[in-house]
Design a protein around this motif. Structure first.
Motif, PDB file in Angstrom:
ATOM      1  N   ILE A   5       0.861  -1.183   0.000  1.00  0.00           N
ATOM      2  CA  ILE A   5       0.000   0.000   0.000  1.00  0.00           C
ATOM      3  C   ILE A   5       0.895   1.228   0.000  1.00  0.00           C
ATOM      4  O   ILE A   5       1.829   1.332   0.802  1.00  0.00           O
ATOM      5  N   LEU A   6       0.622   2.146  -0.920  1.00  0.00           N
ATOM      6  CA  LEU A   6       1.373   3.396  -1.024  1.00  0.00           C
ATOM      7  C   LEU A   6       0.398   4.537  -0.749  1.00  0.00           C
ATOM      8  O   LEU A   6      -0.630   4.640  -1.417  1.00  0.00           O
ATOM      9  N   VAL A   7       0.723   5.377   0.206  1.00  0.00           N
ATOM     10  CA  VAL A   7      -0.225   6.433   0.594  1.00  0.00           C
ATOM     11  C   VAL A   7       0.493   7.769   0.776  1.00  0.00           C
ATOM     12  O   VAL A   7       1.599   7.813   1.317  1.00  0.00           O
ATOM     13  N   ALA A   8      -0.116   8.840   0.277  1.00  0.00           N
ATOM     14  CA  ALA A   8       0.482  10.174   0.438  1.00  0.00           C
ATOM     15  C   ALA A   8      -0.532  11.279   0.209  1.00  0.00           C
ATOM     16  O   ALA A   8      -1.554  11.097  -0.447  1.00  0.00           O
ATOM     17  N   SER A   9      -0.201  12.446   0.755  1.00  0.00           N
ATOM     18  CA  SER A   9      -0.941  13.686   0.496  1.00  0.00           C
ATOM     19  C   SER A   9      -0.671  14.137  -0.943  1.00  0.00           C
ATOM     20  O   SER A   9       0.302  13.695  -1.550  1.00  0.00           O
ATOM     21  N   PRO A  10      -1.516  15.062  -1.441  1.00  0.00           N
ATOM     22  CA  PRO A  10      -1.299  15.525  -2.814  1.00  0.00           C
ATOM     23  C   PRO A  10      -0.037  16.383  -2.947  1.00  0.00           C
ATOM     24  O   PRO A  10       0.576  16.740  -1.955  1.00  0.00           O
ATOM     25  N   GLY A  11       0.303  16.711  -4.168  1.00  0.00           N
ATOM     26  CA  GLY A  11       1.462  17.570  -4.431  1.00  0.00           C
ATOM     27  C   GLY A  11       2.746  16.779  -4.374  1.00  0.00           C
ATOM     28  O   GLY A  11       2.799  15.616  -4.771  1.00  0.00           O
ATOM     29  N   GLY A  12       3.781  17.413  -3.860  1.00  0.00           N
ATOM     30  CA  GLY A  12       5.118  16.828  -3.841  1.00  0.00           C
ATOM     31  C   GLY A  12       5.191  15.463  -3.170  1.00  0.00           C
ATOM     32  O   GLY A  12       5.950  14.589  -3.604  1.00  0.00           O
ATOM     33  N   HIS A  13       4.387  15.269  -2.113  1.00  0.00           N
ATOM     34  CA  HIS A  13       4.393  13.969  -1.425  1.00  0.00           C
ATOM     35  C   HIS A  13       3.998  12.860  -2.398  1.00  0.00           C
ATOM     36  O   HIS A  13       4.609  11.802  -2.462  1.00  0.00           O
TER      37      HIS A  13
END
Lengths: 148, 153
Positions: A5-13
């Motif tokens: 599972i890969l999870v991140a906030s929008p933008g650069g993350h």
């Protein structure tokens, strides 16, 4: 096939996470983001949308936490990786509690010190990596390479 | 040739205007995909929207990409090892709904091959220095493989 599972906030993350996803060919990649649908530059076999939030609307973390738990229960990944920020922290905390190997890759933006969320992740026993060797040294964490 | 793109969704008159102004002095070959920007640029070869194939050709053949701080373009530049100069849209100037492009440029500050310009002066200086800009190291560096190996343990 191993599932991640890969999870991140929008933008650069999210961009940094997409660079990692490109390299995980042969894995089943479950992507979690705050976009309503998966952006085309992010490779992955499945996508879930969660709410974005920050310190000012922290109450949303409860909902994200609940949703994270449901996703983990359905997907049962062998690894969870996040590049931050707030939703990534909640997801990785739940994953850690759920007993999944969980890795926090601090954003390349943090070239001098670990992010606040990264520090919290570390306190909760999540494997925290920095993409900067000097930051790893200062925080007594291992350096395992970088995304960019 | 330098290639300017401001993305496909929103106009970005300030960036088109700044590049045009720089080029009124430097008179370089600069092509630009300006979307629905309203400003007229006399010193750029502008097109509203390029078909994807032509866009690919421009990105391949240019020396340096100048762009709004859109993730798609930044990734494209890194994947093609093209130096890129990024200028964030500012919500207070009506250039976007929020300031996430500011966060994007902060994330990429110090990343090889990605250059941030937040003012006319910074942009001009980078365009003048275009031949000395580093290429992004790309996505096949040993350091990313090292990270992938660690994750795959």
């Amino acid at each position: 096939m191993k599932k991640i599972i890969l999870v991140a906030s929008p933008g650069g993350h999210f961009v940094q996470l997409s660079l990692l996803s490109d390299k995980l060919v042969g894995w089943k990649r479950v992507i979690i983001g705050t976009y309503s649908s998966k952006p085309s530059f992010m490779e992955g076999e499945k996508y879930y949308a969660i709410s974005d939030f920050s310190r000012t609307d922290i109450w949303k973390s409860l909902y994200v936490g609940y949703k994270s738990f449901k996703i983990l229960k359905t997907e049962r990944p062998s690894v969870v990786v996040t590049t931050g920020a707030a939703p990534g922290l909640i997801f990785s905390l739940i994953a850690k509690l759920y007993g999944v190997r969980t890795i926090w890759i601090d954003s390349v933006a943090n070239s001098n010190k670990l992010s606040l969320s990264g520090n919290l992740a570390k306190i909760f026993g999540i494997t925290v990596l920095s993409q900067w060797e000097n930051v790893c040294e200062h925080n007594d964490i291992e350096y395992h390479g970088r995304l960019i | 040739m330098l290639f300017l793109t401001i993305g496909t969704q929103l106009p970005f008159d300030r960036l088109v205007g700044m590049v045009d102004k720089v080029n009124s002095e430097l008179q370089l070959e600069i092509e630009a995909q300006v979307g629905n920007s309203k400003i007229s640029a006399n010193n750029l070869k502008t097109v509203s929207l390029l078909p994807p194939d032509e866009m690919d050709n421009k990105l391949d053949s240019c020396e340096v990409i100048i762009s709004h701080a859109g993730m798609g373009t930044i990734i494209t530049a890194i994947k093609r090892s093209k130096p890129i100069i990024i200028v964030p849209r500012v919500a207070a100037l009506g250039e976007h709904r929020n300031d996430h492009q500011k966060d994007t440029v902060d994330s990429f500050r110090g990343v090889s091959g990605v250059y941030v310009a937040e003012s006319y002066e910074e942009l001009k200086e980078l365009i003048i220095k275009r031949r000395t800009l580093e290429k992004p190291k790309g996505l096949n560096s040993p350091s990313i493989q090292r990270l992938v190996d660690f994750i795959a343990i």
